[in-house]
Design a protein around this motif. Structure first.
Motif, mmCIF file in Angstrom:
data_model
loop_
_atom_site.group_PDB
_atom_site.id
_atom_site.type_symbol
_atom_site.label_atom_id
_atom_site.label_comp_id
_atom_site.label_asym_id
_atom_site.label_seq_id
_atom_site.Cartn_x
_atom_site.Cartn_y
_atom_site.Cartn_z
ATOM 1 N N ALA A 101 0.830 -1.214 0.000
ATOM 2 C CA ALA A 101 0.000 0.000 0.000
ATOM 3 C C ALA A 101 0.863 1.262 0.000
ATOM 4 N N ARG A 102 0.347 2.309 -0.610
ATOM 5 C CA ARG A 102 1.030 3.610 -0.623
ATOM 6 C C ARG A 102 1.316 4.053 0.801
ATOM 7 N N VAL A 103 0.305 3.980 1.665
ATOM 8 C CA VAL A 103 0.438 4.185 3.110
ATOM 9 C C VAL A 103 -0.244 2.996 3.759
ATOM 10 N N ARG A 104 0.479 2.225 4.532
ATOM 11 C CA ARG A 104 -0.099 1.037 5.156
ATOM 12 C C ARG A 104 -0.707 1.401 6.513
ATOM 13 N N VAL A 105 -1.911 0.901 6.756
ATOM 14 C CA VAL A 105 -2.619 1.213 7.985
ATOM 15 C C VAL A 105 -1.828 0.716 9.202
ATOM 16 N N SER A 106 -1.847 1.529 10.245
ATOM 17 C CA SER A 106 -1.127 1.196 11.481
ATOM 18 C C SER A 106 -2.034 1.433 12.682
ATOM 19 N N ALA A 107 -1.585 0.985 13.821
ATOM 20 C CA ALA A 107 -2.317 1.231 15.062
ATOM 21 C C ALA A 107 -2.467 2.730 15.297
ATOM 22 N N GLY A 108 -1.479 3.499 14.896
ATOM 23 C CA GLY A 108 -1.538 4.952 15.050
ATOM 24 C C GLY A 108 -2.676 5.579 14.261
ATOM 25 N N HIS A 109 -2.897 5.099 13.041
ATOM 26 C CA HIS A 109 -4.021 5.587 12.242
ATOM 27 C C HIS A 109 -5.339 5.343 12.967
ATOM 28 N N LEU A 110 -5.491 4.133 13.471
ATOM 29 C CA LEU A 110 -6.750 3.763 14.123
ATOM 30 C C LEU A 110 -6.937 4.519 15.431
ATOM 31 N N GLY A 111 -5.859 4.759 16.148
ATOM 32 C CA GLY A 111 -5.950 5.539 17.381
ATOM 33 C C GLY A 111 -6.343 6.976 17.119
ATOM 34 N N TRP A 112 -5.884 7.528 16.008
ATOM 35 C CA TRP A 112 -6.191 8.909 15.630
ATOM 36 C C TRP A 112 -7.652 9.069 15.226
ATOM 37 N N ALA A 113 -8.187 8.106 14.496
ATOM 38 C CA ALA A 113 -9.520 8.227 13.888
ATOM 39 C C ALA A 113 -10.654 8.060 14.889
ATOM 40 N N GLU A 114 -11.708 8.817 14.645
ATOM 41 C CA GLU A 114 -12.949 8.627 15.400
ATOM 42 C C GLU A 114 -13.876 7.671 14.668
ATOM 43 N N THR A 115 -13.916 7.797 13.339
ATOM 44 C CA THR A 115 -14.730 6.923 12.508
ATOM 45 C C THR A 115 -13.862 6.379 11.393
ATOM 46 N N ILE A 116 -14.026 5.085 11.115
ATOM 47 C CA ILE A 116 -13.226 4.411 10.098
ATOM 48 C C ILE A 116 -14.176 3.878 9.029
ATOM 49 N N PHE A 117 -13.896 4.249 7.785
ATOM 50 C CA PHE A 117 -14.670 3.762 6.647
ATOM 51 C C PHE A 117 -13.789 2.823 5.831
ATOM 52 N N VAL A 118 -14.288 1.616 5.593
ATOM 53 C CA VAL A 118 -13.581 0.672 4.737
ATOM 54 C C VAL A 118 -14.389 0.473 3.464
ATOM 55 N N MET A 119 -13.700 0.182 2.385
ATOM 56 C CA MET A 119 -14.381 0.042 1.106
ATOM 57 C C MET A 119 -15.074 -1.311 0.943
ATOM 58 N N GLU A 120 -14.500 -2.369 1.544
ATOM 59 C CA GLU A 120 -15.052 -3.714 1.410
ATOM 60 C C GLU A 120 -15.022 -4.422 2.759
ATOM 61 N N ARG A 121 -15.882 -5.416 2.896
ATOM 62 C CA ARG A 121 -15.953 -6.185 4.141
ATOM 63 C C ARG A 121 -14.602 -6.822 4.477
ATOM 64 N N ARG A 122 -13.868 -7.259 3.465
ATOM 65 C CA ARG A 122 -12.573 -7.891 3.741
ATOM 66 C C ARG A 122 -11.597 -6.929 4.414
ATOM 67 N N HIS A 123 -11.725 -5.636 4.135
ATOM 68 C CA HIS A 123 -10.870 -4.652 4.814
ATOM 69 C C HIS A 123 -11.222 -4.585 6.304
ATOM 70 N N ALA A 124 -12.514 -4.625 6.612
ATOM 71 C CA ALA A 124 -12.948 -4.634 8.022
ATOM 72 C C ALA A 124 -12.447 -5.888 8.721
ATOM 73 N N ASP A 125 -12.540 -7.019 8.034
ATOM 74 C CA ASP A 125 -12.067 -8.283 8.615
ATOM 75 C C ASP A 125 -10.576 -8.222 8.923
ATOM 76 N N ARG A 126 -9.802 -7.669 8.006
ATOM 77 C CA ARG A 126 -8.346 -7.562 8.225
ATOM 78 C C ARG A 126 -8.032 -6.651 9.397
ATOM 79 N N LEU A 127 -8.758 -5.548 9.495
ATOM 80 C CA LEU A 127 -8.541 -4.641 10.627
ATOM 81 C C LEU A 127 -8.873 -5.328 11.941
ATOM 82 N N ARG A 128 -9.987 -6.049 11.967
ATOM 83 C CA ARG A 128 -10.384 -6.745 13.203
ATOM 84 C C ARG A 128 -9.371 -7.821 13.591
ATOM 85 N N GLU A 129 -8.802 -8.507 12.608
ATOM 86 C CA GLU A 129 -7.803 -9.547 12.884
ATOM 87 C C GLU A 129 -6.520 -8.960 13.467
ATOM 88 N N LYS A 130 -6.081 -7.856 12.897
ATOM 89 C CA LYS A 130 -4.780 -7.310 13.274
ATOM 90 C C LYS A 130 -4.837 -6.250 14.378
#
Length: 108
Positions: free
Chosen positions: A38-67
């Motif tokens: 990825a151009r910018v790979r998602v990190s714990a820091g991104h998720l900590g910063w965000a209040e709301t997270i929008f994913v384009m596909e269900r598989r993206h949500a699944d990957r976030l939940r796993e990691k």
């Protein structure tokens, strides 16, 4: 409000979504991708910063939940269901993003 957009490579969909919010008075947006190349790979820091997270596909949500299960606790996670068939800045992609985001972002 701080919003994060996630797709696979952070080159087309999530980056287009982020750009929609450049200089928006009520929302601050960032974007990232779930894949190693990825151009910018998602990190714990991104998720900590965000209040709301929008994913384009269900598989993206699944990957976030796993990691990042702990980092997602208390966060709003929305699956937009936007397929990977639009290039960066495509007018059809922008129209689809505006339509789907209007439901979740009242000041958009």
């Amino acid at each position: 409000m701080k919003i994060l957009f996630i797709c696979s490579q952070n080159k087309w969909r999530s980056l287009t979504a982020e750009r929609l919010f450049d200089e928006h008075p009520h929302y601050e947006a960032r974007s990232a991708g779930t894949e190693p190349g990825a151009r910018v790979r998602v990190s714990a820091g991104h998720l900590g910063w965000a209040e709301t997270i929008f994913v384009m596909e269900r598989r993206h949500a699944d990957r976030l939940r796993e990691k990042f299960e702990e980092e997602l606790h208390g966060k709003t996670l929305v699956v937009l269901r936007i397929p990977d068939k639009y290039p960066f800045g495509d007018e059809r992609l922008i129209a689809l993003l505006r339509q789907k985001l209007a439901t979740h972002l009242p000041l958009f």
